[in-house]
Write a protein that holds these residues in place. Structure first.
Motif, PDB file in Angstrom:
ATOM      1  N   LEU A  88       0.811  -1.170  -0.029  1.00  0.00           N
ATOM      2  CA  LEU A  88      -0.009  -0.258  -0.328  1.00  0.00           C
ATOM      3  C   LEU A  88       0.774   1.768   0.415  1.00  0.00           C
ATOM      4  CD1 LEU A  88      -3.239  -0.611   2.269  1.00  0.00           C
ATOM      5  CD2 LEU A  88      -3.032  -0.174   0.500  1.00  0.00           C
ATOM      6  N   VAL A 111      -5.287  -4.809  -0.417  1.00  0.00           N
ATOM      7  CA  VAL A 111      -4.832  -3.362  -1.100  1.00  0.00           C
ATOM      8  C   VAL A 111      -6.240  -3.860  -1.778  1.00  0.00           C
ATOM      9  CG1 VAL A 111      -2.453  -4.877  -0.820  1.00  0.00           C
ATOM     10  CG2 VAL A 111      -3.625  -5.245  -2.965  1.00  0.00           C
ATOM     11  N   SER A 114      -7.795  -0.118  -2.265  1.00  0.00           N
ATOM     12  CA  SER A 114      -6.751   1.316  -2.389  1.00  0.00           C
ATOM     13  C   SER A 114      -6.280   1.349  -4.370  1.00  0.00           C
ATOM     14  CB  SER A 114      -5.451   1.323  -1.716  1.00  0.00           C
ATOM     15  OG  SER A 114      -6.008   2.088  -0.440  1.00  0.00           O
ATOM     16  N   TRP A 115      -6.497   0.147  -4.299  1.00  0.00           N
ATOM     17  CA  TRP A 115      -5.499  -0.399  -6.084  1.00  0.00           C
ATOM     18  C   TRP A 115      -6.863  -0.471  -7.115  1.00  0.00           C
ATOM     19  CZ3 TRP A 115      -1.505  -4.752  -5.633  1.00  0.00           C
ATOM     20  CH2 TRP A 115      -0.386  -4.417  -5.610  1.00  0.00           C
TER      21      TRP A 115
END
Length: 281
Positions: A88, A111, A114-115
């Motif tokens: 992250l 993740v 956010s990804w």
């Protein structure tokens, strides 16, 4: 030993013995990671990325390959969450997350928000190893390919990749790079096919190999020739050649919903030994 948050740091050539001990816990499942380590000595300039290691009490307990592919290695759920926390801090640079199901799911849970939304997820992929005798005779017409086969072989490789991944390997100007990869496999003796009257009717490649195992990829039969048993007998032949001349164990992973492929592999002596998952961007 210098470590970073969560006991994780990038590995280097000095860590190679410890890393090979780690992959040696399951050299078949870890064949990709061990192959990358042996061919790059864990040098970032050759890896095209990094190999993260997680240490505990001076021992390497888990690792994570971070290049075009992100692959957790011998990672528990806690290890995968720790790798995810580190990831992250740098943002997404990988195109695929792939490996044993439990750590991939744990890593993605960390993740994913956010990804961003992946192009595709494949959570159930049986990892298979040939452990039983084939129930069919190996196809005696399957052979290693040569440079002279490229004009027929390359279109089949593109078709297989596009069908499997959902995007052509030539997209965005990638044809030269992909053609070079096909040529590399030919030159290594890792490309196999059967041709009938000049037409390719079956192909498969070794994706990676170590002294202990080899992983098969790119199994393909043209649509008009499916249902004839070409994949079953072809895979029996490829596995026989690979185990005799390249590595003592042969593995691959397959999508759970691909019933014809799974049947072909089962008849060729492959059995499920683990579950993989893949997240593609």
């Amino acid at each position: 030993m210098l470590t970073t948050r969560q006991g994780i740091r990038p590995l280097n050539a000095g860590d190679l013995p410890a890393f090979l001990e780690l992959t040696g816990r399951d050299p078949v499942v870890n064949v990709f990671a061990e192959y990358r380590a042996r061919t790059t000595s864990l040098e970032p300039r050759w890896l095209g990325g990094e190999m993260w290691g997680r240490w505990s009490g001076g021992d390497l307990v888990a690792a994570c390959h971070v290049g075009a592919n992100l692959v957790p290695i011998e990672a528990s759920e806690d290890d995968a969450l720790a790798f995810g926390e580190r990831a992250l801090g740098r943002g997404r640079t990988v195109s695929t997350i792939v490996g044993p199901q439990l750590p991939v799911r744990a890593f993605w849970s960390m993740v994913g928000p956010s990804w961003g939304r992946p192009r595709e997820t494949r959570w159930e992929q049986p990892h298979l190893e040939q452990r039983l005798p084939s129930r069919v005779e190996p196809d005696e017409h399957v052979r290693r390919t040569t440079r002279g086969d490229l004009a027929v072989l390359y279109p089949a490789c593109v078709a297989m990749y596009t069908e499997e991944v959902g995007v052509s390997p030539e997209w965005g100007g990638g044809s030269d790079l992909y053609r070079a990869r096909v040529m590399q496999l030919i030159s290594r003796g890792w490309s196999f096919a059967r041709f009938d009257e000049g037409r390719l009717v079956f192909k498969a490649e070794v994706a990676c190999a170590t002294p202990y195992a080899a992983q098969i990829q790119g199994v393909y039969v043209p649509p008009e020739r499916r249902g004839e048993g070409l994949a079953t007998r072809g895979m029996a032949a490829v596995a026989e050649i690979v185990k005799r001349e390249i590595a003592p164990a042969v593995s691959l992973y397959v999508n759970e919903w691909n019933a014809p492929a799974r049947t072909a592999y089962e008849r060729a002596g492959f059995v499920e030994t683990d579950r993989f998952s893949t997240v593609m961007f």
